[in-house]
Write a protein that holds these residues in place. Structure first.
Motif, mmCIF file in Angstrom:
data_model
loop_
_atom_site.group_PDB
_atom_site.id
_atom_site.type_symbol
_atom_site.label_atom_id
_atom_site.label_comp_id
_atom_site.label_asym_id
_atom_site.label_seq_id
_atom_site.Cartn_x
_atom_site.Cartn_y
_atom_site.Cartn_z
ATOM 1 N N LEU A 1 -1.713 8.897 53.242
ATOM 2 C CA LEU A 1 -0.707 8.877 52.180
ATOM 3 C C LEU A 1 -0.526 10.242 51.532
ATOM 4 C CD1 LEU A 1 -1.559 5.460 50.486
ATOM 5 C CD2 LEU A 1 0.418 5.984 51.916
ATOM 6 N N THR A 2 -1.580 11.073 51.546
ATOM 7 C CA THR A 2 -1.475 12.393 50.921
ATOM 8 C C THR A 2 -1.257 13.500 51.946
ATOM 9 O OG1 THR A 2 -3.901 12.616 50.940
ATOM 10 C CG2 THR A 2 -2.879 11.720 48.940
ATOM 11 N N PHE B 1 -12.570 4.805 43.612
ATOM 12 C CA PHE B 1 -12.212 5.173 42.249
ATOM 13 C C PHE B 1 -12.773 6.516 41.806
ATOM 14 C CE2 PHE B 1 -11.958 0.549 42.455
ATOM 15 C CZ PHE B 1 -10.670 0.352 41.991
ATOM 16 N N VAL B 2 -13.897 6.913 42.377
ATOM 17 C CA VAL B 2 -14.481 8.217 42.061
ATOM 18 C C VAL B 2 -15.048 8.816 43.341
ATOM 19 C CG1 VAL B 2 -15.068 7.580 39.679
ATOM 20 C CG2 VAL B 2 -16.733 7.205 41.506
ATOM 21 N N PRO B 3 -15.114 10.133 43.429
ATOM 22 C CA PRO B 3 -15.742 10.756 44.603
ATOM 23 C C PRO B 3 -17.202 10.329 44.708
ATOM 24 C CG PRO B 3 -14.458 12.363 43.358
ATOM 25 C CD PRO B 3 -14.534 11.128 42.514
ATOM 26 N N THR B 4 -17.654 10.040 45.905
ATOM 27 C CA THR B 4 -19.025 9.545 46.082
ATOM 28 C C THR B 4 -20.077 10.591 45.752
ATOM 29 O OG1 THR B 4 -18.933 10.134 48.436
ATOM 30 C CG2 THR B 4 -18.345 7.877 47.842
ATOM 31 N N ASP B 5 -19.727 11.876 45.793
ATOM 32 C CA ASP B 5 -20.741 12.901 45.508
ATOM 33 C C ASP B 5 -21.118 12.973 44.036
ATOM 34 O OD1 ASP B 5 -18.477 14.069 44.473
ATOM 35 O OD2 ASP B 5 -18.382 15.697 45.934
ATOM 36 N N THR B 6 -20.435 12.199 43.186
ATOM 37 C CA THR B 6 -20.802 12.143 41.765
ATOM 38 C C THR B 6 -21.787 11.019 41.488
ATOM 39 O OG1 THR B 6 -18.975 10.634 41.189
ATOM 40 C CG2 THR B 6 -18.510 13.002 41.149
ATOM 41 N N TYR C 1 -4.847 8.860 44.177
ATOM 42 C CA TYR C 1 -6.224 8.820 44.669
ATOM 43 C C TYR C 1 -6.741 7.392 44.794
ATOM 44 C CZ TYR C 1 -11.242 9.794 44.949
ATOM 45 O OH TYR C 1 -12.564 9.834 45.347
ATOM 46 N N MET C 2 -6.466 6.575 43.775
ATOM 47 C CA MET C 2 -7.116 5.260 43.744
ATOM 48 C C MET C 2 -6.280 4.117 44.317
ATOM 49 S SD MET C 2 -5.536 3.509 40.946
ATOM 50 C CE MET C 2 -6.767 2.690 39.965
#
Length: 253
Positions: free
Chosen positions: A217-218, A187-192, A59-60
């Motif tokens: 990449l995924t 680094f983290v989902p923006t909805d948090t 993810y990061m």
């Protein structure tokens, strides 16, 4: 571009590349900071961050690659500033060579040096568990976006390299660029995030670029986000190139 420009740029690029190979610690230093950040987030904070079915290192990693580039371009500004202060820049301008070749030599060297740093970061990510089933086309797309992003930031670096009054001023401009990914989806989902921070994170260039790289990449659909990412890179590149050219003309007029 004519043969005269290409030949001069090739010779000058060889010169700057030799400077880099004689000081490999600059590339190592460029890669160390992103690697430390990556390992810290993966092994310290990663367990507390929910990224769904995607492992945290997967993810990061795109955000870490952008931080690597932002760290690396500070050395471009520093090398250009050193040339300005030593007088070699003015000496080049007095010779029958393409004037813009001097700048392009630093830019091409930045591309090569950052490619090495990115390869080092990806190598450590593999050791930390990064895996990707992306095909050749997806990896080529990732490489192309990273190269375009590097070009854009490098031309930004040319501006302080030409205009800074001190060594610290020539390199300090990169600090905001290094920290910009931390206020994005890197680094983290923006909805948090809280409302105002989320609004900024969702509409700044790093988020669209990171999301596109992550999707490639995924093996997820990139959607229209890829065009937003490319537009940001191209827009920043065009603006930086024009401003850098203006600074160059002012210094050599």
């Amino acid at each position: 571009m004519d043969a005269h420009f290409l030949g001069d740029t090739a010779v000058l690029t060889g010169r700057t590349m030799r400077h880099v190979t004689r000081s490999l610690d600059t590339i190592i230093t460029t890669a160390i900071t992103p690697i430390v950040i990556m390992l810290m987030f993966v092994y310290v904070f990663g367990g507390a961050i929910d990224t769904g079915p995607v492992s945290y290192v997967d993810y990061m990693l795109p955000g870490i690659l952008l931080i690597t580039i932002a760290s690396g371009i500070s050395y471009t500004a520093l090398r250009l500033f050193t040339d300005m202060q030593s007088g070699i820049f003015e000496r080049f301008q007095s010779m029958p060579i393409a004037r813009s070749g001097v700048l392009w030599a630093h830019v091409l060297t930045s591309l090569a040096a950052n490619a090495v740093s990115i390869a080092a970061v990806v190598g450590v990510a593999l050791l930390a568990g990064f895996r990707s089933g992306a095909g050749v086309a997806a990896w080529l797309a990732v490489a192309g976006i990273l190269a375009l992003f590097t070009l854009a930031l490098t031309w930004i670096a040319v501006i302080p390299g030409l205009t800074a009054k001190s060594v610290d001023g020539a390199s300090a401009f990169s600090y905001p660029l290094v920290f910009l990914p931390f206020i994005s989806s890197a680094f983290v989902p923006t909805d948090t995030m809280p409302g105002p921070v989320r609004a900024f994170a969702q509409h700044q260039p790093v988020t669209s670029i990171v999301d596109t790289l992550r999707a490639l990449l995924t093996q997820q659909p990139v959607g229209t986000g890829v065009w937003t990412a490319l537009a940001w890179c191209a827009g920043i590149l065009a603006a930086a190139y024009v401003l850098a050219g203006a600074c160059h003309r002012r210094r050599t007029s």
